[in-house]
Design a protein around this motif. Structure first.
Motif, PDB file in Angstrom:
ATOM      1  N   ASP A  17       0.993  -1.171   0.100  1.00 45.40           N
ATOM      2  CA  ASP A  17       0.029  -0.191   0.011  1.00 45.40           C
ATOM      3  C   ASP A  17       0.888   1.128   0.042  1.00 45.40           C
ATOM      4  O   ASP A  17       1.831   1.463   0.867  1.00 45.40           O
ATOM      5  CB  ASP A  17      -0.865   0.059   1.236  1.00 45.40           C
ATOM      6  N   ILE A  18       0.782   2.007  -0.978  1.00 41.66           N
ATOM      7  CA  ILE A  18       1.440   3.454  -0.911  1.00 41.66           C
ATOM      8  C   ILE A  18       0.521   4.481  -0.382  1.00 41.66           C
ATOM      9  O   ILE A  18      -0.425   4.701  -0.793  1.00 41.66           O
ATOM     10  CB  ILE A  18       1.617   3.858  -2.696  1.00 41.66           C
ATOM     11  N   GLN A  19       1.233   5.183   0.748  1.00 42.74           N
ATOM     12  CA  GLN A  19       0.853   6.103   1.480  1.00 42.74           C
ATOM     13  C   GLN A  19       0.190   7.360   0.614  1.00 42.74           C
ATOM     14  O   GLN A  19       0.976   7.668  -0.165  1.00 42.74           O
ATOM     15  CB  GLN A  19       1.504   6.441   2.702  1.00 42.74           C
ATOM     16  N   SER A  20      -0.714   8.060   0.909  1.00 44.04           N
ATOM     17  CA  SER A  20      -0.963   9.139   0.522  1.00 44.04           C
ATOM     18  C   SER A  20      -0.076  10.431   0.522  1.00 44.04           C
ATOM     19  O   SER A  20       0.352  10.526   1.505  1.00 44.04           O
ATOM     20  CB  SER A  20      -2.368   9.717   0.973  1.00 44.04           C
ATOM     21  N   GLN A  21       0.013  11.075  -0.479  1.00 52.73           N
ATOM     22  CA  GLN A  21       1.284  12.355  -0.765  1.00 52.73           C
ATOM     23  C   GLN A  21       0.458  13.419  -1.322  1.00 52.73           C
ATOM     24  O   GLN A  21      -0.395  13.000  -2.447  1.00 52.73           O
ATOM     25  CB  GLN A  21       2.360  11.712  -1.262  1.00 52.73           C
ATOM     26  N   SER A  22       1.078  14.457  -1.284  1.00 57.06           N
ATOM     27  CA  SER A  22       0.628  15.699  -2.076  1.00 57.06           C
ATOM     28  C   SER A  22       1.591  15.637  -3.251  1.00 57.06           C
ATOM     29  O   SER A  22       2.840  15.611  -3.105  1.00 57.06           O
ATOM     30  CB  SER A  22       0.873  16.948  -1.108  1.00 57.06           C
ATOM     31  N   VAL A  23       0.965  16.140  -4.449  1.00 54.92           N
ATOM     32  CA  VAL A  23       1.503  16.263  -5.564  1.00 54.92           C
ATOM     33  C   VAL A  23       1.381  17.297  -6.320  1.00 54.92           C
ATOM     34  O   VAL A  23      -0.041  17.769  -6.166  1.00 54.92           O
ATOM     35  CB  VAL A  23       1.242  14.725  -6.624  1.00 54.92           C
ATOM     36  N   ILE A  24       2.206  18.243  -6.948  1.00 53.46           N
ATOM     37  CA  ILE A  24       1.915  19.330  -7.500  1.00 53.46           C
ATOM     38  C   ILE A  24       1.797  19.140  -8.889  1.00 53.46           C
ATOM     39  O   ILE A  24       2.769  18.740  -9.461  1.00 53.46           O
ATOM     40  CB  ILE A  24       2.782  20.514  -7.306  1.00 53.46           C
ATOM     41  N   SER A  25       0.673  19.441  -9.630  1.00 49.80           N
ATOM     42  CA  SER A  25       0.748  19.170 -11.013  1.00 49.80           C
ATOM     43  C   SER A  25       1.417  20.063 -11.860  1.00 49.80           C
ATOM     44  O   SER A  25       1.729  21.260 -11.384  1.00 49.80           O
ATOM     45  CB  SER A  25      -0.867  19.026 -11.609  1.00 49.80           C
ATOM     46  N   LYS A  26       1.331  19.591 -13.042  1.00 53.81           N
ATOM     47  CA  LYS A  26       1.876  20.801 -14.084  1.00 53.81           C
ATOM     48  C   LYS A  26       1.386  22.319 -13.994  1.00 53.81           C
ATOM     49  O   LYS A  26       1.953  23.064 -14.057  1.00 53.81           O
ATOM     50  CB  LYS A  26       2.108  20.064 -15.573  1.00 53.81           C
ATOM     51  N   ASP A  27       0.061  22.251 -13.779  1.00 54.15           N
ATOM     52  CA  ASP A  27      -0.585  23.752 -13.829  1.00 54.15           C
ATOM     53  C   ASP A  27      -0.672  24.048 -12.391  1.00 54.15           C
ATOM     54  O   ASP A  27      -1.813  24.769 -11.964  1.00 54.15           O
ATOM     55  CB  ASP A  27      -1.994  23.460 -14.444  1.00 54.15           C
ATOM     56  N   ASN A  28       0.299  23.733 -11.356  1.00 56.20           N
ATOM     57  CA  ASN A  28       0.329  23.956  -9.880  1.00 56.20           C
ATOM     58  C   ASN A  28      -0.922  23.874  -9.275  1.00 56.20           C
ATOM     59  O   ASN A  28      -1.161  24.621  -8.046  1.00 56.20           O
ATOM     60  CB  ASN A  28       0.604  25.548  -9.987  1.00 56.20           C
ATOM     61  N   ALA A  29      -1.679  22.829  -9.337  1.00 55.20           N
ATOM     62  CA  ALA A  29      -2.697  22.196  -8.674  1.00 55.20           C
ATOM     63  C   ALA A  29      -2.170  21.279  -7.524  1.00 55.20           C
ATOM     64  O   ALA A  29      -1.205  20.304  -7.858  1.00 55.20           O
ATOM     65  CB  ALA A  29      -3.707  21.825  -9.173  1.00 55.20           C
ATOM     66  N   VAL A  30      -2.679  21.039  -6.330  1.00 56.56           N
ATOM     67  CA  VAL A  30      -2.201  20.380  -5.304  1.00 56.56           C
ATOM     68  C   VAL A  30      -3.011  19.119  -5.344  1.00 56.56           C
ATOM     69  O   VAL A  30      -4.272  19.163  -4.925  1.00 56.56           O
ATOM     70  CB  VAL A  30      -1.910  21.131  -3.871  1.00 56.56           C
ATOM     71  N   ILE A  31      -2.552  17.951  -5.477  1.00 55.21           N
ATOM     72  CA  ILE A  31      -3.476  16.829  -5.474  1.00 55.21           C
ATOM     73  C   ILE A  31      -3.059  15.840  -4.241  1.00 55.21           C
ATOM     74  O   ILE A  31      -1.875  15.733  -4.220  1.00 55.21           O
ATOM     75  CB  ILE A  31      -3.446  16.081  -6.680  1.00 55.21           C
ATOM     76  N   GLN A  32      -4.004  15.242  -3.773  1.00 57.90           N
ATOM     77  CA  GLN A  32      -3.519  14.107  -2.772  1.00 57.90           C
ATOM     78  C   GLN A  32      -3.818  12.711  -3.642  1.00 57.90           C
ATOM     79  O   GLN A  32      -4.901  12.411  -4.100  1.00 57.90           O
ATOM     80  CB  GLN A  32      -4.539  13.989  -1.557  1.00 57.90           C
ATOM     81  N   ALA A  33      -2.641  11.827  -3.606  1.00 58.86           N
ATOM     82  CA  ALA A  33      -2.756  10.609  -4.457  1.00 58.86           C
ATOM     83  C   ALA A  33      -2.233   9.640  -3.264  1.00 58.86           C
ATOM     84  O   ALA A  33      -1.077   9.708  -2.787  1.00 58.86           O
ATOM     85  CB  ALA A  33      -1.850  10.942  -5.687  1.00 58.86           C
ATOM     86  N   ASP A  34      -2.696   8.264  -3.601  1.00 57.91           N
ATOM     87  CA  ASP A  34      -2.220   7.243  -3.131  1.00 57.91           C
ATOM     88  C   ASP A  34      -2.479   6.187  -4.135  1.00 57.91           C
ATOM     89  O   ASP A  34      -3.135   6.068  -4.892  1.00 57.91           O
ATOM     90  CB  ASP A  34      -2.700   6.857  -1.854  1.00 57.91           C
ATOM     91  N   GLY A  35      -1.739   4.872  -3.763  1.00 61.63           N
ATOM     92  CA  GLY A  35      -1.961   3.806  -4.712  1.00 61.63           C
ATOM     93  C   GLY A  35      -1.590   2.343  -4.006  1.00 61.63           C
ATOM     94  O   GLY A  35      -1.240   2.305  -2.864  1.00 61.63           O
ATOM     95  N   VAL A  36      -1.598   1.558  -4.805  1.00 59.44           N
ATOM     96  CA  VAL A  36      -1.358  -0.116  -4.385  1.00 59.44           C
ATOM     97  C   VAL A  36      -0.332  -0.705  -5.225  1.00 59.44           C
ATOM     98  O   VAL A  36      -0.488  -0.115  -6.802  1.00 59.44           O
ATOM     99  CB  VAL A  36      -2.552  -0.754  -4.160  1.00 59.44           C
ATOM    100  N   VAL A  37       0.454  -1.417  -5.091  1.00 60.68           N
ATOM    101  CA  VAL A  37       1.409  -2.004  -5.850  1.00 60.68           C
ATOM    102  C   VAL A  37       1.384  -3.544  -5.756  1.00 60.68           C
ATOM    103  O   VAL A  37       1.560  -3.821  -4.449  1.00 60.68           O
ATOM    104  CB  VAL A  37       2.980  -1.574  -5.579  1.00 60.68           C
TER     105      VAL A  37
END
Length: 179
Positions: free
Chosen positions: A79-99
């Protein structure tokens, strides 16, 4: 008269035979290893990796070879923990995942990387940040399959030297900013 074991008095040769039999039993138990299905054990001889024991009955050289790692060869979920990501157009997104991954080479997974689980976690975190950071918010929200495919290619290539096959990466949640 000294009576031992019902009238039998042990002499030096009987004691020697008993010691040899006990020693032989100990050597057999130290040299025979049973590996359960879904695992492989790595073996070191004098501190150097020699082989991986496969499931079933295996023989090693007692007192010289030793089992160092018990490696899970089944497909595993991380399980990949949630993290803040800044997109190309400077929007802050919370993203998590699973591998989903599987160890294919027990020797490489043990000796090519330190703490495989932590290394996989950090590799996935940085690559999620890299892939999502190169896209605009609209692209991120509408192209989840392309994101997963891109992540799979990058992470699987990076884990190949570790003897690991990444079978699937899924972005679970994408939380865009409220505004």
């Amino acid at each position: 008269m000294n009576v031992f074991m019902g009238g039998f008095s042990p002499d030096g040769s009987t004691i020697f035979i008993l010691i040899v039999v006990v020693l032989a039993v100990v050597i057999v138990f130290k040299g025979v290893k049973t590996v359960p299905q879904g695992y492989q054990y790595t073996v070191e001889r004098f501190g150097r990796f020699t082989k991986a024991l496969t499931p079933g009955l295996n023989l090693i050289v007692p007192f010289i070879d030793r089992i160092t790692q018990r490696v899970n060869m089944m497909e595993q979920v991380l399980d990949i923990q949630s993290q803040s990501v800044i997109s190309k157009d400077n929007a802050v997104i919370q993203a998590d995942g699973v591998v989903f991954f599987q160890v294919l080479d027990a020797g490489k997974a043990t000796y090519e990387v330190n703490q495989l689980g932590v290394a996989m976690q950090n590799l996935c975190l940085t690559n999620i940040r890299t892939v999502l950071g190169a896209m605009a918010l609209d692209e991120i929200l509408s192209n989840r399959d392309e994101i997963n495919a891109s992540l799979l290619g990058v992470v699987d290539a990076a884990t190949d030297p570790w003897g690991v096959k990444v079978t699937r990466i899924e972005i679970k949640d994408l939380d865009p900013p409220a505004d």
